[in-house]
Design a protein around this motif. Structure first.
Motif, PDB file in Angstrom:
ATOM      1  N   LEU A  47      66.493  65.695  28.699  1.00  0.00           N
ATOM      2  CA  LEU A  47      65.247  65.187  28.128  1.00  0.00           C
ATOM      3  C   LEU A  47      65.441  64.771  26.673  1.00  0.00           C
ATOM      4  N   LEU A  48      66.218  65.534  25.906  1.00  0.00           N
ATOM      5  CA  LEU A  48      66.497  65.142  24.524  1.00  0.00           C
ATOM      6  C   LEU A  48      67.111  63.746  24.484  1.00  0.00           C
ATOM      7  N   GLU A  49      68.081  63.519  25.358  1.00  0.00           N
ATOM      8  CA  GLU A  49      68.723  62.207  25.398  1.00  0.00           C
ATOM      9  C   GLU A  49      67.725  61.128  25.790  1.00  0.00           C
ATOM     10  N   GLY A  50      66.866  61.434  26.760  1.00  0.00           N
ATOM     11  CA  GLY A  50      65.840  60.481  27.168  1.00  0.00           C
ATOM     12  C   GLY A  50      64.850  60.182  26.066  1.00  0.00           C
ATOM     13  N   MET A  51      64.540  61.188  25.264  1.00  0.00           N
ATOM     14  CA  MET A  51      63.633  60.969  24.142  1.00  0.00           C
ATOM     15  C   MET A  51      64.213  59.954  23.173  1.00  0.00           C
TER      16      MET A  51
END
Length: 126
Positions: A61-65
């Motif tokens: 999710l961090l990467e997607g953010m």
């Protein structure tokens, strides 16, 4: 990804996250993504890292953010989540070993140099 989409994605990877998001919205009468991310998501991620529980959904999710987030979401990633993760070098380096090389590069070469709070933080290592 806008703030509400991000909050719902965070809620999906945190135990009881949907209930906590509903409670947040009732309490504040609006979404304060910095608050929800700090109080719920980041605390859960830190707990995963400290206990050795699978942190992969949170880290994806961090990467997607970063990849899909609008300016507000990227700001939460930078000043709320990553700054908190960098407070403890062992956890920071654990994150660095678990994220993709591409995201680690973005953190080290794009995010950290543009945020003075990272001035004394060691770059993530792979």
């Amino acid at each position: 990804m806008d703030s509400m989409t991000c909050a719902k994605a965070m809620a999906a990877v945190v135990p009881d996250g949907e209930r906590l998001l509903e409670e947040h919205l009732r309490t504040y009468e609006e979404l304060l993504l910095h608050v929800y991310a700090g109080d719920v998501f980041t605390c859960h991620l830190l707990n995963c890292l400290e206990t050795g529980t699978d942190a992969a959904p949170c880290l994806r999710l961090l990467e997607g953010m970063w990849l899909e987030g609008d300016e507000a979401v990227r700001n939460v990633l930078d000043v709320t989540i990553l700054e908190r993760l960098s407070d403890e070098d062992s956890l920071w380096q654990a994150v660095g070993r678990q994220v993709s090389p591409e995201f680690r590069y973005i953190v080290n070469r794009v995010i950290m140099p543009n945020n003075g709070m990272f001035a004394k933080v060691q770059p993530m290592e792979g």
